[in-house]
Scaffold this motif. Structure first.
Motif, PDB file in Angstrom:
ATOM      1  N   GLU A  46      -4.977  -0.413 -16.106  1.00  0.00           N
ATOM      2  CA  GLU A  46      -6.175   0.407 -15.990  1.00  0.00           C
ATOM      3  C   GLU A  46      -6.162   1.159 -14.666  1.00  0.00           C
ATOM      4  O   GLU A  46      -5.747   0.609 -13.652  1.00  0.00           O
ATOM      5  CB  GLU A  46      -7.427  -0.472 -16.048  1.00  0.00           C
ATOM      6  N   PRO A  47      -6.629   2.397 -14.655  1.00  0.00           N
ATOM      7  CA  PRO A  47      -6.703   3.146 -13.397  1.00  0.00           C
ATOM      8  C   PRO A  47      -7.549   2.393 -12.371  1.00  0.00           C
ATOM      9  O   PRO A  47      -8.596   1.855 -12.706  1.00  0.00           O
ATOM     10  CB  PRO A  47      -7.380   4.463 -13.780  1.00  0.00           C
ATOM     11  N   GLY A  48      -7.044   2.323 -11.154  1.00  0.00           N
ATOM     12  CA  GLY A  48      -7.769   1.653 -10.086  1.00  0.00           C
ATOM     13  C   GLY A  48      -7.688   0.149 -10.137  1.00  0.00           C
ATOM     14  O   GLY A  48      -8.233  -0.534  -9.284  1.00  0.00           O
ATOM     15  N   GLY A  49      -6.995  -0.417 -11.136  1.00  0.00           N
ATOM     16  CA  GLY A  49      -6.877  -1.870 -11.248  1.00  0.00           C
ATOM     17  C   GLY A  49      -5.871  -2.405 -10.266  1.00  0.00           C
ATOM     18  O   GLY A  49      -5.042  -1.683  -9.737  1.00  0.00           O
ATOM     19  N   THR A  50      -5.964  -3.702 -10.009  1.00  0.00           N
ATOM     20  CA  THR A  50      -4.983  -4.328  -9.114  1.00  0.00           C
ATOM     21  C   THR A  50      -4.213  -5.405  -9.807  1.00  0.00           C
ATOM     22  O   THR A  50      -4.543  -5.971 -10.756  1.00  0.00           O
ATOM     23  CB  THR A  50      -5.661  -4.944  -7.875  1.00  0.00           C
ATOM     24  N   THR A 102       0.809  -1.219   0.000  1.00  0.00           N
ATOM     25  CA  THR A 102       0.000   0.000   0.000  1.00  0.00           C
ATOM     26  C   THR A 102       0.841   1.267   0.000  1.00  0.00           C
ATOM     27  O   THR A 102       0.385   2.298  -0.475  1.00  0.00           O
ATOM     28  CB  THR A 102      -0.936   0.027   1.223  1.00  0.00           C
TER      29      THR A 102
END
Length: 106
Positions: A102-106, A66
């Motif tokens: 992709e934005p926000g992808g993990t 994180t």
């Protein structure tokens, strides 16, 4: 979040049983307790999809971090240096840093 992929094979003379016991008893619980870790898993690689060829790596770790700055501080502690040194004695590793497409992808 940064996802770190670690691909590795055990060094000659290291048995899967010895490594896996150390991973369960020491590595997994210690790393999972770090404040900067969202998720940490160790996986035994069982094969290549659609092939009978042996996989190039026998194990993989997936570490979701994180906060990279905090992670850097946490792995600099004496305890984590000790764990990293032991891991280096057990395995030949490749640490791969990733980012999602992709934005926000993990």
């Amino acid at each position: 979040m940064t996802r770190l992929l670690v691909l590795f094979n055990l060094k000659p003379g290291i048995t899967p049983e010895a490594y896996e016991r150390w991973a369960r008893e020491v590595d997994l619980p210690t790393v999972r307790d770090l404040e900067s870790i969202h998720e940490f898993g160790v996986y035994r690689i069982t094969g290549l999809l659609g092939s009978d060829a042996p996989p190039p790596y026998r194990y993989a770790e997936v570490i979701d971090i994180t906060d990279m700055q905090r992670f850097g501080s946490e792995v600099a502690t004496a305890r984590m240096r000790e764990i990293a040194a032991r891991f280096g004695e057990l395995a030949e590793t490749h640490f791969l840093m990733t980012e999602p497409l992709e934005p926000g992808g993990t």
